[in-house]
Write an enzyme that holds these catalytic residues in place. Structure first.
Site, PDB file in Angstrom:
ATOM      1  N   THR A   1       0.815  -1.214   0.000  1.00  0.00           N
ATOM      2  CA  THR A   1       0.000   0.000   0.000  1.00  0.00           C
ATOM      3  C   THR A   1       0.845   1.259   0.000  1.00  0.00           C
ATOM      4  O   THR A   1       0.463   2.277  -0.601  1.00  0.00           O
ATOM      5  CB  THR A   1      -0.939   0.003   1.222  1.00  0.00           C
ATOM      6  OG1 THR A   1      -1.815  -1.127   1.133  1.00  0.00           O
ATOM      7  CG2 THR A   1      -1.764   1.272   1.299  1.00  0.00           C
TER       8      THR A   1
ATOM      9  N   THR B   1       1.211  -4.391   4.272  1.00  0.00           N
ATOM     10  CA  THR B   1       0.943  -4.725   5.669  1.00  0.00           C
ATOM     11  C   THR B   1       0.217  -6.056   5.862  1.00  0.00           C
ATOM     12  O   THR B   1       0.254  -6.621   6.957  1.00  0.00           O
ATOM     13  CB  THR B   1       0.117  -3.614   6.344  1.00  0.00           C
ATOM     14  OG1 THR B   1      -1.139  -3.475   5.671  1.00  0.00           O
ATOM     15  CG2 THR B   1       0.863  -2.295   6.336  1.00  0.00           C
TER      16      THR B   1
END
Length: 324
Positions: free
Chosen positions: A12, A88
């Site tokens: 991300t 993540t």
């Protein structure tokens, strides 16, 4: 000057909107660095390389082997520390893989972002800055692999992603963070490192992860065992299964390594408290390995490395015992 190498894996922190909707990996390591002008100066020289541009669910063992090799090469070429940018979703697993295989006192710091760069309140630049400053701090040496997000510093062996969207998603249940960044400066406490320095091989054993639940009779585990090389069992509470499941677990443990962990996600597996069929005393007596205080996901990675390296049963038990 202190030299820090930044290695980008995607995630991300490096994503941008795409025409089909949503976001996908787009920015390379140099672009990530350019978005954080505060990285310049301060007695730190930074080099940046893009190793992968992947969403983290697509990262596999081949990618982790390449990342390990890149970290080793950067340190051998004079880097004082390494920062890895990573998605993540599987960050805690990749960080633990590195923690179990990289044998160096030099800081290795993994970071990422919960909000992509074009989102309001994007956290990637702040996380990257905090990670670089942590990697450059002498106090971060010999602490094992670290995870830095939201101005918190966590040990790779403890940290988990505990929320799907919050910028404060990463926590260390039962241990807490190793430190904080205060006014941009890491304030750390010491931690005795666990550094088994396990070898990395090209072998790719199949390690199954099974989480027990109410009414589980073990039939799924029984059907899966012939296709597996090892099993991590996430039992209830301190490491327990139903009485109906005991024969299946015992049969599996007679054929391949079975490691007992807890589905709770915090706290150690017990050793000598409960004595009923399916309790930790019962399962350990049947040849199941004690999973110490490792989260089931990390126990699976550790067992993968051990089985891939041809570890004997006593070696498996000895390595897991390091994490109590």
């Amino acid at each position: 000057m202190t030299r820090i190498s930044v290695l980008a894996m995607g995630g991300t922190i490096a994503m941008a909107p795409v025409a089909t909707g949503g976001v996908a990996p787009a920015f390379d390591a140099e672009s990530l660095m350019a978005a954080v002008p505060e990285l310049a100066g301060g007695g730190v020289r930074i080099t940046a390389k893009t190793l992968r541009s992947l969403p983290s669910p697509s990262i596999g063992f081949d990618d982790l082997r390449a990342l390990h090799a890149a970290i080793t090469a950067e340190l051998a070429e004079g880097a004082d520390g390494v920062v890895v940018t990573h998605g993540t979703d599987t960050l805690e697993e990749s960080a633990f893989f590195l923690d179990a295989t990289v044998d160096t006192p030099a800081p290795v710091v993994v970071t990422g972002a919960m909000r992509h760069p074009t989102a309001a309140g994007a956290d990637g630049p702040a996380n990257l800055l905090a990670a670089v400053r942590t990697a450059a701090d002498p106090a971060a040496r010999d602490l094992g692999v670290l995870v830095v997000l939201n101005d918190e510093v966590h040990a790779a062996r403890h940290v988990v992603k505990a929320h799907t969207t919050s910028p404060a998603a990463f926590t260390s249940p039962g241990a807490g963070p190793l430190g904080l960044l205060v006014e941009g400066v890491p304030v750390l406490r010491s931690l005795a490192p666990v550094r088994p320095a396990l070898p990395i091989t090209a072998n790719t054993p199949r390690i199954g992860l099974f989480t027990t639940s109410l009414g589980d009779d073990g039939e799924v585990l029984r059907l899966a065992v012939p296709a597996l090389d090892g099993v991590v069992l996430a039992g209830a509470g301190g490491g327990h299964v139903s009485e109906a499941m005991v024969p299946v677990v015992a049969e599996a443990a007679a054929r391949l390594p079975v490691v007992l962990t807890s589905r709770v996600g915090a706290g150690p597996v017990l050793s000598a408290t409960y004595g009923y069929p399916g309790s930790e005393i019962d399962l350990l007596a049947r040849g199941v390995h004690h999973g110490a205080a490792l989260h089931p996901l990390k126990a699976r990675l550790l067992l993968h490395l051990l089985v891939a390296g041809g570890a004997a049963p006593d070696q498996i038990s000895a390595v897991f015992a390091l994490y109590r």
